[in-house]
Scaffold this motif. Structure first.
Motif, mmCIF file in Angstrom:
data_model
loop_
_atom_site.group_PDB
_atom_site.id
_atom_site.type_symbol
_atom_site.label_atom_id
_atom_site.label_comp_id
_atom_site.label_asym_id
_atom_site.label_seq_id
_atom_site.Cartn_x
_atom_site.Cartn_y
_atom_site.Cartn_z
ATOM 1 N N TYR A 95 -2.891 0.800 28.985
ATOM 2 C CA TYR A 95 -3.330 1.898 28.580
ATOM 3 C C TYR A 95 -4.312 1.839 27.546
ATOM 4 C CZ TYR A 95 -3.291 7.072 27.057
ATOM 5 O OH TYR A 95 -3.843 8.157 26.752
ATOM 6 N N HIS A 96 -5.911 2.017 27.977
ATOM 7 C CA HIS A 96 -6.832 1.689 27.035
ATOM 8 C C HIS A 96 -7.753 2.914 26.699
ATOM 9 C CE1 HIS A 96 -10.195 -0.354 25.020
ATOM 10 N NE2 HIS A 96 -11.107 0.349 25.893
ATOM 11 N N VAL A 97 -7.941 3.431 25.575
ATOM 12 C CA VAL A 97 -8.763 4.492 25.381
ATOM 13 C C VAL A 97 -10.105 4.061 24.830
ATOM 14 C CG1 VAL A 97 -9.175 6.621 23.631
ATOM 15 C CG2 VAL A 97 -6.905 5.863 24.416
ATOM 16 N N GLU A 98 -11.081 4.295 25.553
ATOM 17 C CA GLU A 98 -12.474 3.771 25.231
ATOM 18 C C GLU A 98 -13.265 4.749 24.285
ATOM 19 O OE1 GLU A 98 -15.122 1.963 28.267
ATOM 20 O OE2 GLU A 98 -15.871 4.095 28.485
ATOM 21 N N GLU A 99 -13.574 4.039 23.372
ATOM 22 C CA GLU A 99 -14.235 4.858 22.279
ATOM 23 C C GLU A 99 -15.487 5.544 22.604
ATOM 24 O OE1 GLU A 99 -15.808 3.988 17.411
ATOM 25 O OE2 GLU A 99 -15.585 2.386 18.968
ATOM 26 N N CYS A 100 -15.523 6.896 22.272
ATOM 27 C CA CYS A 100 -16.703 7.628 22.311
ATOM 28 C C CYS A 100 -17.430 7.955 23.851
ATOM 29 C CB CYS A 100 -17.849 7.380 21.579
ATOM 30 S SG CYS A 100 -19.178 8.482 21.489
ATOM 31 N N PRO A 101 -16.369 8.417 24.606
ATOM 32 C CA PRO A 101 -17.159 8.890 25.969
ATOM 33 C C PRO A 101 -18.522 9.346 25.953
ATOM 34 C CG PRO A 101 -14.894 9.790 25.880
ATOM 35 C CD PRO A 101 -15.225 9.307 24.491
ATOM 36 N N ARG A 102 -19.278 9.232 26.918
ATOM 37 C CA ARG A 102 -20.719 9.768 26.889
ATOM 38 C C ARG A 102 -20.932 11.102 26.466
ATOM 39 N NH1 ARG A 102 -23.668 6.612 32.193
ATOM 40 N NH2 ARG A 102 -23.604 4.632 31.284
ATOM 41 N N LEU A 121 -9.142 0.400 36.238
ATOM 42 C CA LEU A 121 -9.756 2.081 36.821
ATOM 43 C C LEU A 121 -9.814 2.844 35.902
ATOM 44 C CD1 LEU A 121 -6.730 2.060 39.582
ATOM 45 C CD2 LEU A 121 -9.029 1.384 39.787
ATOM 46 N N ARG A 122 -10.953 3.457 35.891
ATOM 47 C CA ARG A 122 -11.320 4.532 34.986
ATOM 48 C C ARG A 122 -10.855 5.824 35.306
ATOM 49 N NH1 ARG A 122 -15.148 3.051 31.266
ATOM 50 N NH2 ARG A 122 -15.862 0.927 31.491
ATOM 51 N N LEU A 123 -10.255 6.620 34.254
ATOM 52 C CA LEU A 123 -10.002 7.839 34.578
ATOM 53 C C LEU A 123 -11.096 8.901 35.376
ATOM 54 C CD1 LEU A 123 -8.049 10.288 33.995
ATOM 55 C CD2 LEU A 123 -9.019 10.663 31.844
ATOM 56 N N SER A 124 -12.251 8.501 34.853
ATOM 57 C CA SER A 124 -13.325 9.347 35.537
ATOM 58 C C SER A 124 -13.513 9.109 36.934
ATOM 59 C CB SER A 124 -14.606 9.056 34.637
ATOM 60 O OG SER A 124 -14.851 7.676 34.738
ATOM 61 N N TYR A 125 -13.124 8.100 37.400
ATOM 62 C CA TYR A 125 -13.118 7.713 38.756
ATOM 63 C C TYR A 125 -11.805 8.227 39.280
ATOM 64 C CZ TYR A 125 -12.467 4.972 42.897
ATOM 65 O OH TYR A 125 -12.119 4.758 44.467
ATOM 66 N N LEU A 126 -10.771 8.091 38.923
ATOM 67 C CA LEU A 126 -9.482 8.430 39.630
ATOM 68 C C LEU A 126 -9.387 9.853 39.727
ATOM 69 C CD1 LEU A 126 -6.863 6.352 37.526
ATOM 70 C CD2 LEU A 126 -7.776 5.939 39.776
ATOM 71 N N VAL A 156 -2.514 -2.719 36.147
ATOM 72 C CA VAL A 156 -3.598 -1.489 36.338
ATOM 73 C C VAL A 156 -4.070 -1.210 34.728
ATOM 74 C CG1 VAL A 156 -4.508 0.672 36.630
ATOM 75 C CG2 VAL A 156 -3.126 -0.648 38.528
ATOM 76 N N GLU A 157 -5.071 -1.528 34.445
ATOM 77 C CA GLU A 157 -5.824 -1.101 33.120
ATOM 78 C C GLU A 157 -6.463 0.397 33.227
ATOM 79 O OE1 GLU A 157 -7.876 -2.639 29.030
ATOM 80 O OE2 GLU A 157 -7.952 -3.854 30.930
ATOM 81 N N LEU A 158 -5.855 1.182 32.924
ATOM 82 C CA LEU A 158 -6.289 2.706 33.017
ATOM 83 C C LEU A 158 -6.988 2.772 31.928
ATOM 84 C CD1 LEU A 158 -6.218 5.482 34.292
ATOM 85 C CD2 LEU A 158 -4.297 5.847 33.029
ATOM 86 N N ILE A 159 -8.572 3.090 32.062
ATOM 87 C CA ILE A 159 -9.477 3.388 30.857
ATOM 88 C C ILE A 159 -9.649 4.610 30.705
ATOM 89 C CG2 ILE A 159 -11.616 2.768 30.157
ATOM 90 C CD1 ILE A 159 -11.520 0.204 31.941
ATOM 91 N N ILE A 160 -9.265 5.297 29.641
ATOM 92 C CA ILE A 160 -9.545 6.977 29.296
ATOM 93 C C ILE A 160 -11.154 6.785 28.664
ATOM 94 C CG2 ILE A 160 -8.631 8.836 28.077
ATOM 95 C CD1 ILE A 160 -6.891 7.548 29.898
ATOM 96 N N ASP A 161 -12.091 7.099 29.593
ATOM 97 C CA ASP A 161 -13.353 7.130 29.472
ATOM 98 C C ASP A 161 -13.953 8.479 29.528
ATOM 99 O OD1 ASP A 161 -13.185 7.332 31.977
ATOM 100 O OD2 ASP A 161 -14.943 6.334 32.527
ATOM 101 N N ARG A 193 -20.649 0.971 35.303
ATOM 102 C CA ARG A 193 -20.439 1.134 33.731
ATOM 103 C C ARG A 193 -19.508 0.158 33.173
ATOM 104 N NH1 ARG A 193 -18.281 6.981 32.448
ATOM 105 N NH2 ARG A 193 -18.079 6.071 30.272
ATOM 106 N N ASP A 194 -19.171 -0.773 33.870
ATOM 107 C CA ASP A 194 -18.052 -1.780 33.708
ATOM 108 C C ASP A 194 -18.699 -3.064 33.956
ATOM 109 O OD1 ASP A 194 -16.089 -3.007 33.249
ATOM 110 O OD2 ASP A 194 -14.364 -1.717 34.278
ATOM 111 N N HIS A 195 -19.049 -3.885 33.056
ATOM 112 C CA HIS A 195 -19.692 -5.468 33.013
ATOM 113 C C HIS A 195 -18.659 -6.178 32.880
ATOM 114 C CE1 HIS A 195 -23.726 -3.672 33.079
ATOM 115 N NE2 HIS A 195 -23.631 -3.092 31.728
#
Length: 805
Positions: A290-297, A236-241, A258-263, A447-449
């Motif tokens: 808890y996963h911090v995605e590198e460099c949000p768009r 689950l992405r932060l941008s979605y939640l 749940v893998e919370l992706i900070i994107d 955004r998630d492959h």
């Protein structure tokens, strides 16, 4: 790319505190510190130290009186002095609730020092809720100052608004029920906050999983996802939640964690993340990766140094929030990996290696093995290795890599999560046994492959179709199971989770008949009813702690593991074969416990020395009900049963157990926890309060030719001025004589009574039985809906048959 050569050993864990270290709660007024402090103190059996009370104890004056008498300067000096003394005198086995003193610079310096040895938790909540409770023109200023608490604490907890706190914490005479502020509700009224916060303090102290596993090793939540038979991570992405188009209920049982992706970096980023973590805990009650995605768009314009600093702060925030797993990219050079590892506390570190691009090395390359070895040396608890597959690496190559890891890396080895992926998604869900990435079936994946196709249900379905798992048959077994609602609830859960099991109700009344059914190689487990709950106990080699104490079993499981290690047996669920032994558990008690938790009103919160309960019956369910009451904190339990000798056996069983556990030291009022009521004509014993918890554990229909129970409460036992809760365990018919009586009594005499019918209890039992039998999380809402719908359908069918006859 391998880990930097300098990073070869694990740093000291600076935030692994002693289990008995005192826990400090700080935050602004209205954050709920005192309510949570009281909940935590009750749960951990600790003292609750409140700053206001301690200041009065030390100075002999309240804060306001001291300020009026000595002036502001002397008050500030003395206040800081008392604050430091409070921390110093209570370093162990206490919950300390700090008031507004924690806003001063000197107090915050003291908190920073204290946080080197103790958990110091920043409590905050929704801005709107705080402003409503503060009722002050300075609310915004106070909230800005409150943010400074992050600099002097090492943990934080987002206290979501709890709708169950709508009733004020008042006793029957209208006074407050203790030394708490006017915004505090009693622990029993804060149902959701209580569940969330007790899990949080269990995590801080490290006692949660250990206690669960010892008490019931087959319980799903007692086994971490990385050690389960198969497990799935819902991404689950932060941008979605922040802008969800699905309801939280839709995500129930969609993954083991749940893998919370900070994107995304929205305004007020830290609080938004903290709130999302709180929502996942409350709505889904599963561990968080808890996963911090590198460099949000939207942040690519920032410099590399700034992005690295921000990502570091976000990783540290995850550890502060007490997430169960932190995903750490070991290939990055712009974040201080050693520092993050040193702050892990009780969070587990998942060391990541992302191998992307069209020229990634195959699994046969020795570099992957070196990466695994270095991650292990750093102290990573799990290792995730993900490789972009462009057709140059076969499935067998990954299998061979796993074999090399098993052969060359000495134990203990961190669990390995490894799989190939492409632009179409993960190659096959069978590549990794644990923590496979999955999605909700209705979610978009632009955004998630890594989870484009797979859902947890589709992965499980594939495991069954390929023979990795096998369809089993489950049962409800007992003398009268003709109207059992268990089959319908289990079948909807099987469909939801992708498992082709079957469930049926079979009437049997002898141990020989029971053994014949349970000896079949496709037997998966059974829910037991009368007459087996107590009779089966002497024949079981292994039982849960709960079943052992209660002396009754209502869930029977086959043991098919190849060793004596109980975890191996838990991993053998969903597989057929010969059964050597059986395991017994008890969900009767926990279903009653849950019903009581949800139904007890604030005015009747359980107090060990005063709360009185009545249990009607003396069979297996009565034993479970008594155990539930003890777990709830009740120590005055009365038993009424038609056959006094049976009631005495049950009372003696629990009184002996309570004595061994130190619950009845023989001093003061509590010398035993269970008492016998000989007759409905007796007045209620004057030395005890009238009961405000009543649990009926007698069948509403006859068993073995015996007439059905027709118990009604004597009016002289219904004198509780604050009412109470009545839990009826029978559901066929739904309106038993007791339910009918109490509904009338509530409507005409005392509206403070709550009546819980048998369907609520039976659905809770089925939910827990499903999880014990399959090792999968249950879709609770779906199973409860199926329970009510099926009962209504059965009622209409019986009514139609009766009319025809």
């Amino acid at each position: 790319m391998a880990v930097e050569e300098a990073l070869t050993t694990a740093p000291r864990n600076a935030r692994l505190f002693s289990p008995d270290a005192s826990i400090v709660l700080v935050g602004c007024r209205g954050a709920g510190k005192r309510s949570l402090g009281f909940i935590g103190a009750l749960h951990l059996h600790r003292r609750l130290i409140t700053e206001d009370h301690y200041f009065h104890h030390v100075t002999g004056l309240s804060r306001l009186d001291f300020l009026r008498k000595h002036g502001k300067h002397e008050f500030n000096r003395r206040n800081d002095e008392v604050f430091k003394r409070m921390l110093d005198e209570h370093r162990h086995r206490a919950i300390i609730e700090c008031g507004m003193s924690s806003f001063s610079d000197e107090a915050q310096d003291a908190l920073r020092m204290f946080s080197e040895t103790n958990p110091v938790v920043y409590i905050h909540r929704e801005k709107e809720e705080i402003l409503r409770l503060l009722e002050s023109a300075d609310g915004e200023r106070i909230l800005r100052a409150d943010q400074k608490h992050r600099t002097c604490t090492n943990l934080e907890y987002y206290n979501l608004h709890d709708p169950s706190r709508s009733e004020a914490a008042l006793s029957h005479d209208g006074s407050t029920t203790g030394p708490w502020d006017s915004h505090m509700a009693t622990p029993s009224s804060l149902l959701y906050a209580k569940q969330d916060f007790t899990r949080f303090v269990d995590f801080i102290t490290g006692q949660g999983l250990v206690k669960l596993f010892v008490q019931s090793p087959f319980a799903v939540k007692a086994i971490p996802p990385e050690y389960r038979q198969h497990s799935y991570s819902l991404r689950l992405r932060l941008s979605y939640l922040l802008h969800m188009d699905l309801e939280w209920d839709d995500f129930e049982a969609r993954g083991d964690c749940v893998e919370l992706i900070i994107d995304h970096w929205p305004p007020n980023l830290y609080d938004e993340i903290a709130k999302c973590v709180g929502l996942i805990r409350r709505k889904l009650a599963v561990p968080i990766i808890y996963h911090v995605e590198e460099c949000p768009r939207e942040e690519r314009r920032r410099s590399a140094e700034e992005k690295g600093r921000m990502d570091t702060e976000l990783l540290e925030l995850g550890l502060r929030l007490g997430v169960e797993y932190l995903s750490l990219d070991l290939q990055r050079k712009d974040i201080p990996i050693q520092r993050i590892l040193a702050l892990k506390g009780r969070s587990k570190i998942m060391g990541n290696f992302w191998n992307v691009g069209f020229l990634t090395t195959p699994w046969s390359d020795d570099g992957h093995l070196r990466d695994y070895q270095q991650a292990k040396a750093l102290g990573c608890d799990l290792i995730r290795m993900v490789r972009f597959c462009s057709g140059d690496s076969s499935v067998e190559m990954l299998r061979e890599f796993r074999a090399r890891v098993d052969a060359l890396i000495p134990d203990p080895k961190p669990p390995l999560v490894a799989y190939d992926f492409s632009i179409l998604g993960i190659r096959t869900p069978l590549q990794s046994r644990i923590l496979n990435p999955v999605k909700h079936p209705l979610m978009e994946n632009e955004r998630d492959h890594l989870a484009t196709v797979n859902t947890a249900a589709s992965c499980l379905s594939l495991l069954f179709s390929q023979g990795e798992l096998e369809p089993l048959h489950f049962y409800t077994l007992g003398a009268d199971v003709s109207y059992s609602l268990s089959p319908c609830m289990h079948h909807v859960a099987y469909d939801y989770t992708g498992m082709p099991h079957t469930f049926s109700a079979e009437a049997c009344s002898t141990l020989e008949e029971l053994n014949l059914i349970c000896s079949d190689t496709s037997f998966g487990g059974a829910a037991l009813t009368a007459p087996f709950k107590v009779a089966i106990v002497p024949h079981l080699k292994l039982k849960s702690h709960h079943a052992t104490v209660i002396g009754a079993v209502n869930v029977l499981l086959p043991l098919r593991g190849k060793t004596d290690v109980i975890l191996d047996h838990a991993k053998s669920r969903n597989r057929a074969g010969l059964t050597s032994e059986f395991y017994g558990d008890n969900t009767d008690w926990s279903s009653v416990f849950t019903c009581l938790q949800k139904s007890i009103r604030p005015r009747n919160y359980v107090r060990a020395s005063k709360t009185t309960a009545l249990v009607i019956g003396a069979g297996g369910q009565a034993r479970a009900a008594i155990y539930a009451l003890v777990q709830l904190g009740c120590r005055n339990i009365f038993i009424f049963n038609r056959t006094l000798s049976n009631a005495q056996v049950v009372a003696d069983h629990f009184n002996n157990w309570a004595y061994k556990e130190g619950m009845t030291p023989g001093k003061g009022a509590i010398s035993k926890i269970c008492h016998i009521l000989p007759s409905v004509w007796e007045p209620w014993p004057q030395q005890y309060e009238q009961p405000n918890i009543i649990i009926s554990c007698v069948p509403a229909t006859g068993v073995n030719g015996q007439p059905p129970a027709d118990f009604e409460m004597p009016l002289q036992w219904l004198g509780s001025p604050t009412g109470g809760v009545v839990v009826e365990l029978a559901y066929e018919p739904l309106i038993t004589p007791l339910v009918a009586q109490m509904q009338v009594f509530r409507d005409t005499r005392n509206p403070a009574w709550t009546v819980v019918d048998g369907l609520e209890n039976v659905s809770e039992m089925a939910i827990e039985a499903f999880e014990l039998m399959t090792g999968r999380l249950a879709p609770r809402k779906l199973m409860k809906e199926a329970c009510r719908k099926t009962w209504e359908q059965q009622r209409r069918e019986r009514s139609s048959m009766s009319t025809t006859t």
